[in-house]
Design a protein around this motif. Structure first.
Motif, short mmCIF file in Angstrom:
data_model
loop_
_atom_site.label_atom_id
_atom_site.label_comp_id
_atom_site.label_asym_id
_atom_site.label_seq_id
_atom_site.Cartn_x
_atom_site.Cartn_y
_atom_site.Cartn_z
N THR A 83 1.03 -1.54 0.16
CA THR A 83 -0.37 -0.20 -0.27
C THR A 83 0.60 1.29 -0.16
OG1 THR A 83 -0.03 0.41 2.28
CG2 THR A 83 -2.33 -1.05 1.59
N GLY A 84 0.52 2.24 0.25
CA GLY A 84 1.15 3.76 -0.65
C GLY A 84 0.52 4.41 -1.39
N THR A 85 0.57 5.79 -0.93
CA THR A 85 0.39 6.50 -2.41
C THR A 85 1.70 6.67 -3.36
OG1 THR A 85 1.48 8.81 -0.91
CG2 THR A 85 -0.48 7.91 -0.74
N ASN A 86 3.04 6.69 -2.95
CA ASN A 86 3.91 6.51 -3.95
C ASN A 86 4.71 5.44 -3.90
OD1 ASN A 86 4.64 10.14 -2.77
ND2 ASN A 86 5.09 9.38 -1.35
N THR A 125 3.72 2.36 4.05
CA THR A 125 2.73 1.87 3.70
C THR A 125 0.99 3.14 4.52
OG1 THR A 125 2.87 0.62 5.63
CG2 THR A 125 3.42 -0.05 3.62
N TRP A 126 0.33 2.52 3.89
CA TRP A 126 -1.09 3.01 4.61
C TRP A 126 -1.37 5.00 5.21
CZ3 TRP A 126 -5.29 -0.12 4.44
CH2 TRP A 126 -5.01 -1.16 4.69
N ASP A 127 -0.79 5.63 3.86
CA ASP A 127 -0.81 6.89 4.02
C ASP A 127 -1.57 7.58 3.10
OD1 ASP A 127 0.61 6.60 1.80
OD2 ASP A 127 2.25 7.63 1.48
N TYR A 128 -2.77 7.45 3.16
CA TYR A 128 -3.74 7.55 2.97
C TYR A 128 -4.80 8.53 2.83
CZ TYR A 128 -2.85 3.73 -0.93
OH TYR A 128 -1.81 2.94 -0.86
N GLY A 155 -8.70 7.05 3.63
CA GLY A 155 -8.38 6.84 3.03
C GLY A 155 -7.94 5.80 2.98
N ASN A 156 -7.47 4.76 3.72
CA ASN A 156 -7.16 4.23 4.77
C ASN A 156 -8.18 2.95 5.34
OD1 ASN A 156 -4.55 4.55 4.97
ND2 ASN A 156 -4.20 5.24 7.30
N GLU A 162 -9.07 2.40 1.06
CA GLU A 162 -8.36 1.06 0.91
C GLU A 162 -8.08 -0.39 1.43
OE1 GLU A 162 -6.69 1.35 -1.58
OE2 GLU A 162 -7.15 3.41 -1.99
#
Length: 228
Positions: A89-92, A131-134, A138-139, A142
Motif C-alpha cells: 500500500t502507499g501513495t508513493n 504504507t497506509w498513508d492515504y 482513505g485508509n 483501501e
C-alpha cells in the motif's frame, strides 16, 4: 527451546472454545526447527506468503514454499497451516492492484501444491516504505478494497492487527471495517490463556488468534494461541 512444558489444549474462561498454541514466521525455517516447535506443542502455524516489497509493488515471499514443505515434513497438518498477506500500500509506491497481489499469492500456493487453512490480511504500518498513508478515511477505503478482493476470490480469511496499529492507520480504535471477520491480534502480554481483548478495537472484543509473545527462544518465531 521454545517451551519445556505446555498445555496444548486449554479451556477458555467461558468454556466456549479450546486453545491451541502456535507459531508464526516470516524468515525461512528448516525442518528441524519446525519439528522442535511441533514437538513442544505449537501445533498451529502461520507463514508469510506475500510481502509488501514496496519498491516492486508487492511480491510473493520467496521463502514460503520451502518453509511450507519443511513444516509439512515436520508433521504440521495442512488444516493447521495458515498464510498471511502483507499487501503493498502507499501513495508513493508502485503497488499492484490488490486483486493482482492476491492472484500472485494464489498462483504461488497452487504451483507449490499447498493446502492452507486461512489467509490472514496483515494490517500493519511499515514506516520504512510509507504504507497506509492515504489518511484515516482513505485508509478505510483501501482496507475495504482489499477485503473486497478477498471476498471476490471466496478465500477463507481473517484480519491480523493490533489496537495501536488500528488507531495509527484508521485514526481510532473504534473504526469498524467488519467485525464478523475473524481477528488475529497482537498483544505481547505473555498471556496464553485467553483470546479476550483487554483493549477492544475494530468492533472486536475477542479474537480467533492472539500473538502473545514477540520472539521465541529460537529467535525465528512469534508465539500465538488460536481457537480450535
Amino acid at each position: 527451546m521454545l517451551c519445556s512444558t505446555i498445555l496444548v489444549l486449554a479451556v477458555s474462561a467461558s468454556s466456549a472454545y479450546s486453545l491451541v498454541h502456535g507459531v508464526d514466521n516470516s524468515a525461512p525455517v528448516d525442518n528441524r526447527t519446525y519439528s522442535k516447535a511441533i514437538g513442544d506443542g505449537f501445533t498451529h502455524l502461520v507463514i508469510r506468503g506475500y510481502e509488501q516489497a514496496c519498491s516492486s509493488g508487492g511480491q510473493v515471499d520467496p521463502n514460503f514454499p520451502s518453509s511450507y514443505h519443511n513444516a509439512r515434513a515436520a508433521g504440521y497438518n495442512s488444516t493447521e497451516i495458515d498464510v498471511y498477506w502483507f499487501p503493498c500500500t502507499g501513495t508513493n509506491n508502485p503497488c499492484k492492484f490488490y486483486s493482482e497481489q492476491l492472484a500472485e499469492l494464489g498462483a504461488m500456493l497452487h504451483a507449490n501444491q499447498t493446502e492452507i487453512g486461512r489467509i490472514w490480511l496483515y494490517i500493519e504500518n511499515d514506516p520504512s516504505c510509507g504504507t497506509w498513508d492515504y489518511g484515516a478515511d482513505g485508509n478505510v477505503h483501501e482496507a475495504m478494497a482489499i477485503i473486497a478482493a478477498l471476498r471476490n476470490e471466496t478465500y477463507n480469511f481473517g484480519i491480523y492487527s493490533s489496537p495501536g496499529e488500528w488507531e495509527t492507520i484508521f485514526g481510532s480504535q473504534h473504526v469498524v471495517l467488519d467485525s464478523s471477520i475473524p481477528l488475529w491480534f497482537a498483544t505481547y502480554d505473555g498471556d496464553d490463556s485467553s483470546l479476550t481483548l483487554s483493549s477492544p478495537f475494530g468492533g472486536w472484543r475477542t479474537g480467533k488468534g492472539k500473538q502473545y509473545r514477540g520472539r521465541s527462544a529460537s529467535g525465528v518465531f512469534n508465539l500465538d494461541i488460536f481457537a480450535s
